[in-house]
Write a protein that holds these residues in place. Structure first.
Motif, mmCIF file in Angstrom:
data_model
loop_
_atom_site.group_PDB
_atom_site.id
_atom_site.type_symbol
_atom_site.label_atom_id
_atom_site.label_comp_id
_atom_site.label_asym_id
_atom_site.label_seq_id
_atom_site.Cartn_x
_atom_site.Cartn_y
_atom_site.Cartn_z
ATOM 1 N N ILE B 253 0.838 -1.210 0.000
ATOM 2 C CA ILE B 253 0.000 0.000 0.000
ATOM 3 C C ILE B 253 0.871 1.258 0.000
ATOM 4 N N HIS B 254 2.155 1.110 0.300
ATOM 5 C CA HIS B 254 3.091 2.218 0.132
ATOM 6 C C HIS B 254 3.947 2.037 -1.120
ATOM 7 N N ALA B 255 4.308 0.790 -1.415
ATOM 8 C CA ALA B 255 5.201 0.534 -2.555
ATOM 9 C C ALA B 255 4.537 0.909 -3.878
ATOM 10 N N ILE B 256 3.234 0.648 -4.012
ATOM 11 C CA ILE B 256 2.563 0.915 -5.284
ATOM 12 C C ILE B 256 2.433 2.420 -5.555
ATOM 13 N N PRO B 257 1.936 3.220 -4.618
ATOM 14 C CA PRO B 257 1.960 4.670 -4.882
ATOM 15 C C PRO B 257 3.374 5.241 -5.042
ATOM 16 N N LEU B 258 4.346 4.652 -4.353
ATOM 17 C CA LEU B 258 5.737 5.120 -4.519
ATOM 18 C C LEU B 258 6.221 4.838 -5.937
ATOM 19 N N LEU B 259 5.976 3.626 -6.403
ATOM 20 C CA LEU B 259 6.358 3.249 -7.770
ATOM 21 C C LEU B 259 5.643 4.158 -8.775
ATOM 22 N N ASP B 260 4.381 4.443 -8.492
ATOM 23 C CA ASP B 260 3.596 5.302 -9.382
ATOM 24 C C ASP B 260 4.195 6.709 -9.449
ATOM 25 N N GLU B 261 4.594 7.226 -8.296
ATOM 26 C CA GLU B 261 5.213 8.558 -8.254
ATOM 27 C C GLU B 261 6.539 8.549 -9.034
ATOM 28 N N CYS B 262 7.300 7.462 -8.941
ATOM 29 C CA CYS B 262 8.545 7.335 -9.706
ATOM 30 C C CYS B 262 8.262 7.384 -11.200
ATOM 31 N N ILE B 263 7.202 6.678 -11.612
ATOM 32 C CA ILE B 263 6.869 6.618 -13.029
ATOM 33 C C ILE B 263 6.414 7.985 -13.528
ATOM 34 N N LYS B 264 5.656 8.701 -12.689
ATOM 35 C CA LYS B 264 5.265 10.080 -13.023
ATOM 36 C C LYS B 264 6.504 10.949 -13.257
ATOM 37 N N ARG B 265 7.556 10.702 -12.474
ATOM 38 C CA ARG B 265 8.792 11.496 -12.583
ATOM 39 C C ARG B 265 9.743 10.940 -13.638
ATOM 40 N N GLN B 266 9.266 9.956 -14.384
ATOM 41 C CA GLN B 266 10.062 9.278 -15.410
ATOM 42 C C GLN B 266 11.367 8.689 -14.871
ATOM 43 N N LEU B 267 11.307 8.218 -13.649
ATOM 44 C CA LEU B 267 12.424 7.453 -13.096
ATOM 45 C C LEU B 267 12.250 5.994 -13.525
#
Lengths: 334, 334
Positions: B253-267
């Motif tokens: 529940i933390h890893a998925i939004p974190l991964l999503d935020e990374c993808i938004k930042r094109q990391l």
């Protein structure tokens, strides 16, 4: 641990005991600010109204809520709003899983009645209209996701499923794509009208209106409820499509695995495939999913259902049939 | 609707009434094939054992299950396995939401006891050890996700959280990245040892063993439980990191939004960021998410918890403390 009393609530909220009592009884003439203050104190202290003090002998202040299963991400918001709304009046919610089986639904409802719940909220039950009427004659009942606006013994709360399907299908028509399909679920055994059929009707109606000449039932592809089977069936469905293809899914629980299968096949949304789901589940809004979906306002439905049931528990016995307007949330999948 | 009897079950399963009774009582000497046949008929017919026929007067054949909320996708599998295991012995499960608040947990447990449930399964309760002991003296109880292996009045069922954290952290150490962090949740008020602290201990221990010289508590970033706040806090966390960065999240529940935020930042995962979650929620396996995660065997935990409770209901009163071994499911996020 000492039992929390109405006096503790009054003291915490800095109001009179009579004022707290008014809020609990949802009496007329309670100001929004008083209501909020008291509700906050009730929540903070975990106050549970005393049955006899409320002049309602025999009440357990519990409500049974029947759901199909926990697999649909649409449910948490709905259930948490029901819970929050009930708790304002001091009611607790107990959830049972009906697992899409008639016999389990019946025996769960009977178990709940045996344990003296004060009312029932059923969410998308499989039970026939007559079975629902039978139970509703024994206990206050509100039903969500079951279209039966002639029922006299219980209330119904639904999204406007025909309109939701219209909104989604119209958006797909406007992409200019000709191959427009719908992914739906199996027809139910007993109910002549269920929300799924309303969505199918809205889909076919919108295509016909848009002069898609060959509109017929074969535009609708029905998948099974089994999770493992579902993935295979969706893959099979995609194998058979001429691209580009536009697909309206009756639920995000189908739209998300469908979108995932498209991405596995390196199909590009908004070019090869155009997908719209239903329920606007939390996942749909993630950047890595970005699924367009119909929002049927789960929270509003939950609040209406809980309040309808509370009114019935207090004595209302004429039926209410409420319809909530959905809206399309556009993202990058269509 | 006619009530289903033990005779109907026997007829449907083509066995004797005595054989059905044996299966229901989980008696010794029941063959797996007999067990399966009878269980299938019980499920198919929705059979609910009659209290008096089973010689257990006053039983309601319902079990109360307390969960925090419905937001964690780890729960459906656990709850559905509890439900399935209980239903074999004719028990129904009723779920209540404790919402991470002590007062709500207590009043829910009391409501459940008022409605005469035969036992309780608590999942990750907030209640203190002494409060749990108090309730466990009044009613059979099994607790999942609460580490207290000295409890004498109730059973505990846990994943091996220290080992799970070790597996994840070791995999991150092996990427060669030096900036390894952990996202954790707020410390709890009352319990000296909770599963989250076990995961933090496993994380710090593994880093120290791997000669990360500066290992200290500041490797751990605690986020709040509020969903809206969470997104902001995760963004803030990422702002502050030197890339590449490897992150062990105590939950998907933390890893998925974190991964999503990374993808938004094109990391790019496996280049800029390396992420491992916990619970291996269904979403993690989607191609569009592809999150590595620790699987703590929710189904096994559910089955153990339900069986432990059933044994207690039948009379066992020595405590069992069970530990389930987790494993790392490697995907493309680390």
């Amino acid at each position: 641990m000492k039992k929390v009393t109405i006096k503790d609530v009054a003291k915490d909220a800095e109001v009179s005991v009579a004022a707290v009592s008014k809020v609990i009884r949802s009496a007329y003439g309670v100001s929004p600010s008083l209501k909020e203050k008291v509700e906050q104190s009730i929540k903070k202290l975990g106050y549970r109204p005393n049955t006899s003090a409320r002049g309602m002998r025999g009440r357990t202040f519990t409500v049974g809520v029947l759901i199909v299963n926990l697999g649909n991400a649409y449910l948490p918001k709905l259930l948490e709003k029901i819970n929050a709304t009930l708790s304002i009046s001091g009611y607790k919610m107990l959830i049972g899983l009906g697992q899409s089986e008639l016999s389990i639904e019946s025996s769960l409802i009977e178990s709940m009645m045996d344990s003296n719940v004060d009312g029932l909220i059923l969410i998308a039950p499989r039970l026939s209209d007559s079975a629902l009427e039978k139970y509703a004659k024994q206990i206050p009942m509100a039903v969500v996701g079951h279209i039966e606006n002639t029922a006299t013994s219980f209330d119904t709360i639904n999204g406007d499923d025909f309109l939701g399907a219209e909104l989604a299908t119209q958006a797909l028509v406007e992409t200019g794509i000709k191959n427009i399909k719908m992914i739906s679920q199996p027809l139910r055994e007993f109910n002549k009208v269920d929300l799924n059929q309303e969505r199918e009707r809205g889909f076919l109606h919108t295509l016909t209106k848009a002069n898609h000449n060959d509109v017929a039932e074969d535009r609708i592809f029905r998948v099974s409820n089994n999770e493992d089977e579902l993935k295979k069936e969706l893959a099979l469905f995609l194998d058979e499509q001429t691209l580009p293809c536009a697909i309206f899914c009756w639920s995000d629980i189908h739209a998300i695995p469908l979108l995932d299968e498209c991405i596995k096949r390196q199909l590009t949304p908004q070019k090869d495939v155009f997908i719209i789901g239903y329920d606007n589940t939390p996942l749909a809004s993630y950047a890595m999913v970005n699924l367009s979906s119909i929002d049927q306002q789960a929270e509003q439905q939950g609040e209406l259902a809980a309040n309808a049931l509370l009114e019935r528990i207090k004595g209302r016995n004429t039926a209410k049939h409420l319809l909530v307007e959905p809206s399309l949330i556009s993202r990058k999948s269509h």
